[in-house]
Design a protein around this motif. Structure first.
Motif, PDB file in Angstrom:
ATOM      1  N   GLU A   1       0.834  -1.204   0.000  1.00  0.00           N
ATOM      2  CA  GLU A   1       0.000   0.000   0.000  1.00  0.00           C
ATOM      3  C   GLU A   1       0.868   1.252   0.000  1.00  0.00           C
ATOM      4  N   SER A   2       1.987   1.207   0.749  1.00  0.00           N
ATOM      5  CA  SER A   2       2.895   2.351   0.771  1.00  0.00           C
ATOM      6  C   SER A   2       3.489   2.583  -0.606  1.00  0.00           C
ATOM      7  N   ALA A   3       3.848   1.483  -1.299  1.00  0.00           N
ATOM      8  CA  ALA A   3       4.401   1.611  -2.652  1.00  0.00           C
ATOM      9  C   ALA A   3       3.385   2.243  -3.584  1.00  0.00           C
ATOM     10  N   ALA A   4       2.114   1.795  -3.461  1.00  0.00           N
ATOM     11  CA  ALA A   4       1.061   2.370  -4.302  1.00  0.00           C
ATOM     12  C   ALA A   4       0.911   3.850  -4.012  1.00  0.00           C
ATOM     13  N   SER A   5       1.002   4.215  -2.727  1.00  0.00           N
ATOM     14  CA  SER A   5       0.889   5.617  -2.355  1.00  0.00           C
ATOM     15  C   SER A   5       2.056   6.413  -2.940  1.00  0.00           C
ATOM     16  N   LEU A   6       3.261   5.860  -2.870  1.00  0.00           N
ATOM     17  CA  LEU A   6       4.422   6.550  -3.424  1.00  0.00           C
ATOM     18  C   LEU A   6       4.318   6.659  -4.946  1.00  0.00           C
ATOM     19  N   ASP A   7       3.720   5.652  -5.595  1.00  0.00           N
ATOM     20  CA  ASP A   7       3.498   5.741  -7.037  1.00  0.00           C
ATOM     21  C   ASP A   7       2.638   6.962  -7.360  1.00  0.00           C
ATOM     22  N   SER A   8       1.570   7.131  -6.590  1.00  0.00           N
ATOM     23  CA  SER A   8       0.666   8.270  -6.810  1.00  0.00           C
ATOM     24  C   SER A   8       1.373   9.588  -6.524  1.00  0.00           C
ATOM     25  N   LEU A   9       2.124   9.622  -5.432  1.00  0.00           N
ATOM     26  CA  LEU A   9       2.851  10.837  -5.089  1.00  0.00           C
ATOM     27  C   LEU A   9       3.942  11.128  -6.113  1.00  0.00           C
ATOM     28  N   GLY A  10       4.558  10.067  -6.650  1.00  0.00           N
ATOM     29  CA  GLY A  10       5.568  10.249  -7.689  1.00  0.00           C
ATOM     30  C   GLY A  10       4.985  10.909  -8.920  1.00  0.00           C
ATOM     31  N   GLN A  11       3.787  10.471  -9.315  1.00  0.00           N
ATOM     32  CA  GLN A  11       3.111  11.091 -10.455  1.00  0.00           C
ATOM     33  C   GLN A  11       2.831  12.567 -10.184  1.00  0.00           C
ATOM     34  N   SER A  12       2.342  12.849  -8.978  1.00  0.00           N
ATOM     35  CA  SER A  12       2.023  14.238  -8.630  1.00  0.00           C
ATOM     36  C   SER A  12       3.274  15.100  -8.635  1.00  0.00           C
ATOM     37  N   PHE A  13       4.390  14.534  -8.182  1.00  0.00           N
ATOM     38  CA  PHE A  13       5.639  15.294  -8.185  1.00  0.00           C
ATOM     39  C   PHE A  13       6.085  15.612  -9.611  1.00  0.00           C
ATOM     40  N   VAL A  14       5.997  14.639 -10.504  1.00  0.00           N
ATOM     41  CA  VAL A  14       6.401  14.871 -11.897  1.00  0.00           C
ATOM     42  C   VAL A  14       5.584  16.010 -12.494  1.00  0.00           C
ATOM     43  N   LYS A  15       4.273  15.978 -12.267  1.00  0.00           N
ATOM     44  CA  LYS A  15       3.408  17.025 -12.814  1.00  0.00           C
ATOM     45  C   LYS A  15       3.711  18.381 -12.173  1.00  0.00           C
ATOM     46  N   LEU A  16       4.040  18.367 -10.882  1.00  0.00           N
ATOM     47  CA  LEU A  16       4.444  19.602 -10.213  1.00  0.00           C
ATOM     48  C   LEU A  16       5.720  20.151 -10.831  1.00  0.00           C
ATOM     49  N   ALA A  17       6.701  19.277 -11.054  1.00  0.00           N
ATOM     50  CA  ALA A  17       7.979  19.705 -11.635  1.00  0.00           C
ATOM     51  C   ALA A  17       7.775  20.299 -13.022  1.00  0.00           C
ATOM     52  N   LEU A  18       6.950  19.647 -13.836  1.00  0.00           N
ATOM     53  CA  LEU A  18       6.690  20.150 -15.183  1.00  0.00           C
ATOM     54  C   LEU A  18       5.999  21.510 -15.127  1.00  0.00           C
ATOM     55  N   ALA A  19       5.055  21.660 -14.199  1.00  0.00           N
ATOM     56  CA  ALA A  19       4.353  22.936 -14.069  1.00  0.00           C
ATOM     57  C   ALA A  19       5.302  24.042 -13.608  1.00  0.00           C
ATOM     58  N   LEU A  20       6.196  23.715 -12.685  1.00  0.00           N
ATOM     59  CA  LEU A  20       7.178  24.699 -12.235  1.00  0.00           C
ATOM     60  C   LEU A  20       8.105  25.079 -13.377  1.00  0.00           C
ATOM     61  N   GLY A  21       8.418  24.111 -14.234  1.00  0.00           N
ATOM     62  CA  GLY A  21       9.277  24.387 -15.374  1.00  0.00           C
ATOM     63  C   GLY A  21       8.714  25.437 -16.314  1.00  0.00           C
ATOM     64  N   GLU A  22       7.412  25.614 -16.315  1.00  0.00           N
ATOM     65  CA  GLU A  22       6.802  26.669 -17.135  1.00  0.00           C
ATOM     66  C   GLU A  22       7.129  28.052 -16.591  1.00  0.00           C
ATOM     67  N   HIS A  23       7.351  28.158 -15.293  1.00  0.00           N
ATOM     68  CA  HIS A  23       7.713  29.433 -14.668  1.00  0.00           C
ATOM     69  C   HIS A  23       9.224  29.594 -14.537  1.00  0.00           C
ATOM     70  N   ASP A  24       9.920  28.478 -14.387  1.00  0.00           N
ATOM     71  CA  ASP A  24      11.358  28.461 -14.147  1.00  0.00           C
ATOM     72  C   ASP A  24      11.984  27.515 -15.165  1.00  0.00           C
ATOM     73  N   PRO A  25      12.299  28.010 -16.366  1.00  0.00           N
ATOM     74  CA  PRO A  25      12.716  27.131 -17.473  1.00  0.00           C
ATOM     75  C   PRO A  25      13.925  26.255 -17.167  1.00  0.00           C
ATOM     76  N   ALA A  26      14.795  26.673 -16.246  1.00  0.00           N
ATOM     77  CA  ALA A  26      15.980  25.870 -15.942  1.00  0.00           C
ATOM     78  C   ALA A  26      15.671  24.704 -15.007  1.00  0.00           C
ATOM     79  N   PHE A  27      14.486  24.686 -14.414  1.00  0.00           N
ATOM     80  CA  PHE A  27      14.202  23.684 -13.379  1.00  0.00           C
ATOM     81  C   PHE A  27      14.182  22.268 -13.937  1.00  0.00           C
ATOM     82  N   VAL A  28      13.509  22.063 -15.064  1.00  0.00           N
ATOM     83  CA  VAL A  28      13.431  20.718 -15.649  1.00  0.00           C
ATOM     84  C   VAL A  28      14.580  20.546 -16.623  1.00  0.00           C
TER      85      VAL A  28
END
Length: 450
Positions: A46-73
């Protein structure tokens, strides 16, 4: 092994034993029996499944931040629809800040019952993203606090007397009139690779770096890179990982490229450096384990200390002892049309200059924390990095662009070297320890504790 290895090994052991509950279950002081093997296995899943979901959310967060901070990604090779959605469903920095704060709470809860190496790194990645969001909003952090939040590392305090002692050694190696940095610059520039020989020299250097790495590692048969020479950059070399085991390596030709940089960049950007590290992450963590957070490389994150530190240590791993200067003297010097007799002096100079490797951290901290101005920073780089003014100005431009990132090269190299030395007994074990480090999500504080 890393501090979380016991927990990981226990998870594998529980899966192997089939999850049968012991007949002699112990009752705790609270009056309840401890969780059975099966219950622990389910909780881990269950923890792995939770981390899978959080991992997806982090990727989307990083991509969204990259729109404001082009060097981030720095690199992304995940689902294209996520990248597309980022552009059509833009989130404000305020929204991203709240999202990051929520993710940080969620991953901390996921790690509460059973801390894992994956979860610990994911928490640090989210914290670094939150810090970068706040910086993009205009918040300023002292140099040490910035590097702690972004890279999980703080550079030591330095005494310029140690740098001065190293410069005195170099003064004796290259005697003459004028400032030491001018003499060093003149000597090194005399060993610049002619423009028409660049491709041949770099091809030979990278081929040797690759051959030495493949003697120890089984990389995918379709891994590859392309090499470009570029201009007008704040860096000397860069690896742009494309995904699917492919990299674009760029070398900046704004200034003459000195002969020793061919092997340095071949190892650092290629083998066993950035290209090798990215290939291993994609193959072992993303493809095999399904850890989606490794589909994105956020530049301003704890991953960068491992990336830069391993890339720099990879040079001496691939060319231990006198092997680097021997290869340069016997192969690259003649290929470039340079006099091999100068190789010994170059090697001695580089050994002395290594004692100045942390000087850039010192100058960056003084400059970014406002204790010196830009002109003073350039002068200090000229003195302690032994660079001419043009190169010193490029170095200061790098500091202004990437800020505390500079410590990842030298402090990162020191931490990686220490880890490999503590976890190996000979050259072959060193390659094994280095590979373990490349494929295990450890940050600076984790490595220092090994």
């Amino acid at each position: 092994m890393q501090r979380f290895a016991a927990a990981i090994a226990a998870g594998f052991a529980l899966a192997a034993c089939g999850g049968e509950q012991p007949t002699d279950a112990v009752i705790t002081q609270s009056g309840t029996a401890p969780p059975s093997d099966q219950e622990r296995y389910v909780a881990a899943a269950e923890s792995a499944a939770s981390l899978d979901s959080l991992g997806q959310s982090f990727v989307k967060l990083a991509l969204a931040l990259g729109e404001h901070d082009p060097a981030f990604v720095d690199a992304y090779h995940g689902p294209t629809e996520w990248a597309d959605a980022t552009k059509t469903e833009a989130r404000s920095l305020e929204q991203l800040q709240m999202d990051a704060q929520g993710l940080l709470i969620s991953v901390a809860r996921a790690n509460a019952d059973e801390e894992t190496v994956r979860g610990a790194m994911l928490e640090k990645l989210i914290r670094a993203a939150l810090t970068r969001i706040e910086m993009t909003q205009g918040e300023a952090f002292p140099f040490d606090e910035e590097t702690r939040l972004l890279y999980d590392a703080v550079a030591p305090q330095y005494s310029t007397a140690e740098f001065d002692a190293a410069i005195a050694e170099i003064d004796r190696l290259l005697p003459g009139e004028g400032p030491v940095h001018d003499r060093v610059d003149a000597f090194r520039n005399s060993l610049a690779i002619p423009a028409e020989k660049l491709q041949a020299v770099f091809d030979a250097a990278i081929d040797e770096c690759r051959a030495r790495t493949l003697a120890h590692y089984d990389l995918p048969t379709d891994e590859q890179f392309s090499l470009e020479f570029v201009t007008d950059k704040p860096w000397s070399g860069y690896n742009w990982y494309q995904g699917e085991f492919e990299s674009l390596i760029q070398v900046n030709t704004d200034f003459p490229i000195i002969i020793d940089r061919a092997v340095d960049l071949g190892c650092h950007e290629g083998y066993p450096g950035h290209h090798t590290w990215n290939v291993i992450l994609e193959r072992d963590l993303l493809n095999e384990k399904g850890w989606i957070e490794y589909s994105v490389y956020p530049l301003f994150s704890p991953l960068s200390l491992i990336a830069e530190g391993s890339a720099n240590f990879g040079i001496e791993l691939a060319f231990p002892g006198e092997e680097k200067i021997a290869f340069e003297r016997d192969v690259l010097f003649p290929l470039a049309g340079l006099d091999p007799a100068d190789a010994a002096t170059l090697e001695a100079l580089n050994a002395m200059r290594e004692k100045l490797s942390h000087s850039r951290n010192h100058v960056a901290r003084e400059y970014l924390d406002g204790r010196i101005d830009r002109d003073q920073a350039i002068e200090m780089i000229m003195k302690y990095r032994l660079e001419g003014r043009d190169r010193a100005e490029q170095t200061v431009r790098f500091i202004e662009t990437y800020r505390g990132y500079v410590l990842n090269y030298n402090l990162g190299r020191d931490l990686v070297a220490g880890y490999v030395e503590r976890n190996s007994s000979d050259d072959e074990n060193a390659w094994d320890a280095f590979e373990t480090l490349l494929k295990t999500p450890l940050s600076a504080s984790d490595i220092a504790a090994q």
